[in-house]
Write a protein that holds these residues in place. Structure first.
Motif, PDB file in Angstrom:
ATOM      1  N   LYS A 183      51.557  26.460  27.689  1.00  0.00           N
ATOM      2  CA  LYS A 183      51.950  25.560  26.591  1.00  0.00           C
ATOM      3  C   LYS A 183      50.735  25.054  25.796  1.00  0.00           C
ATOM      4  O   LYS A 183      50.890  24.406  24.767  1.00  0.00           O
TER       5      LYS A 183
ATOM      6  N   ALA B  82      56.127  18.367  30.139  1.00  0.00           N
ATOM      7  CA  ALA B  82      57.203  18.199  31.126  1.00  0.00           C
ATOM      8  C   ALA B  82      58.547  18.008  30.421  1.00  0.00           C
ATOM      9  O   ALA B  82      59.556  18.625  30.780  1.00  0.00           O
ATOM     10  N   ASN B  83      58.535  17.191  29.374  1.00  0.00           N
ATOM     11  CA  ASN B  83      59.750  16.935  28.616  1.00  0.00           C
ATOM     12  C   ASN B  83      60.235  18.215  27.932  1.00  0.00           C
ATOM     13  O   ASN B  83      61.428  18.536  27.933  1.00  0.00           O
ATOM     14  N   HIS B  84      59.314  18.968  27.399  1.00  0.00           N
ATOM     15  CA  HIS B  84      59.661  20.208  26.683  1.00  0.00           C
ATOM     16  C   HIS B  84      60.352  21.207  27.603  1.00  0.00           C
ATOM     17  O   HIS B  84      61.296  21.881  27.203  1.00  0.00           O
ATOM     18  N   ILE B  85      59.879  21.295  28.828  1.00  0.00           N
ATOM     19  CA  ILE B  85      60.504  22.250  29.758  1.00  0.00           C
ATOM     20  C   ILE B  85      61.538  21.544  30.650  1.00  0.00           C
ATOM     21  O   ILE B  85      61.998  22.096  31.648  1.00  0.00           O
ATOM     22  N   GLU B  86      61.916  20.320  30.265  1.00  0.00           N
ATOM     23  CA  GLU B  86      62.939  19.540  30.966  1.00  0.00           C
ATOM     24  C   GLU B  86      62.638  19.464  32.462  1.00  0.00           C
ATOM     25  O   GLU B  86      63.517  19.628  33.305  1.00  0.00           O
ATOM     26  N   TYR B  87      61.385  19.178  32.769  1.00  0.00           N
ATOM     27  CA  TYR B  87      60.948  19.060  34.158  1.00  0.00           C
ATOM     28  C   TYR B  87      60.701  17.594  34.499  1.00  0.00           C
ATOM     29  O   TYR B  87      60.009  16.887  33.757  1.00  0.00           O
ATOM     30  N   ILE B  88      61.283  17.145  35.590  1.00  0.00           N
ATOM     31  CA  ILE B  88      61.057  15.772  36.050  1.00  0.00           C
ATOM     32  C   ILE B  88      59.785  15.777  36.895  1.00  0.00           C
ATOM     33  O   ILE B  88      59.786  16.190  38.057  1.00  0.00           O
TER      34      ILE B  88
END
Lengths: 196, 196
Positions: free
Chosen positions: B25, B176-182
């Motif tokens: 990214k 993290a938000n872009h790949i929807e990762y917590i």
């Protein structure tokens, strides 16, 4: 049972390799990598992967469809969509991640079914086929044999949900524990939906 | 800056592709795939990836070392360890996931440094080199240019931590938000340590 992973140029790496990691933990699942014409396929992150021609795939099994930048043009590629449709129709289960559901929606196979996709691209995905019952807030959605997930990492959660549905909750938790993954196991809880 | 991913037969798929997803990214990072002799390398999950010979890698950059079943025999492969040692010495940063730290420890480069590994294999990894200051409870550990993480999924958290250290917390959170990762952003919080 075969796991047939359907790859295409410019797919998002983790969309494919999250589910692959989970499904690879089931001893009776055999993972195979396919694309429309076979040969080398490169992900957006520059990984070159060797694939076989999708028409040579065994019938049945689990079809995995990643998303990624490549889907933006492939929703207009009738040859790819036809091959995907045939592979999906022949599968026992069909799992898509992120914008992979845009490709699947374009085949018509999700018509009148519930499905989701990632939040950053949701409006575009939904615009591909308005006959799908798009669920905006969901980590993943199940409708019959079709499992569709939100963005990238949600594919890991969905695949653990798929394992739970096939083999029970303990098996899913054992796999999550083995790979030290903190499973977001509630498919209706979507912390990214409000940020879309 | 180049990201040089060091692959070997029977590496664990997500160990490599978690960090790759994150590092991919960053626009200025160029991802390249290497192995001892170049050619096709297959992961435990049957993914066939095309690599180049590691000695052709550009100096500097970020070296990524996955773990997996392959490490169990490769800790005794002096040719591979020598190549890995040279690549690690030439790198600006070195990130290992899971039992990748066993390979790195065996080169001697982690001597008197803090490091971790996955919990299921921790005793074996620690036995490879007792001169390393092994940290049993940690999601990931940083010591100088060396980042080592716990099992599989912890590599994603560590790599976001690496991004935070290089580009700031907001960049890590945006990815993290872009790949929807917590993101499990506290490197000292290790819910799997007690289960080892």
């Amino acid at each position: 049972m075969n796991v047939n992973i359907f790859l295409f140029e410019d797919f998002e790496t983790l969309d494919a390799f999250g589910p692959i990691e989970i499904l690879g933990k089931i001893d009776t699942y055999k993972l195979k990598y396919y694309s429309l014409n076979g040969g080398i396929i490169m992900s957006t992150q520059g990984t070159s992967i060797i694939t076989e021609k999708v028409e040579t795939a065994t019938k049945g099994g689990i079809l995995v469809i990643p998303g990624g930048k490549g889907t933006r043009t492939l929703v207009n590629d009738s040859q790819l969509l036809q091959a995907l449709k045939e592979a999906a129709e022949l599968s026992n289960y069909c799992l898509s991640v992120c914008t992979g559901s845009a490709l699947l929606a374009k085949t018509g196979l999700l018509d009148n079914k519930k499905a989701t996709s990632n939040k950053k691209a949701f409006d575009w995905v939904a615009s591909v086929n308005s006959s799908v019952n798009w669920i905006r807030s969901a980590r993943w959605v199940v409708d019959g044999k079709y499992y569709t997930s939100s963005g990238v990492s949600a594919g890991i959660d969905m695949t653990l949900g798929f394992i739970k549905d096939r083999f029970g909750e303990q098996e899913a938790k054992d796999i999550a524990n083995h790979i030290e993954y903190i499973w977001n196991e509630d498919c209706s809880k979507d912390v990214f939906a409000k940020e879309g």
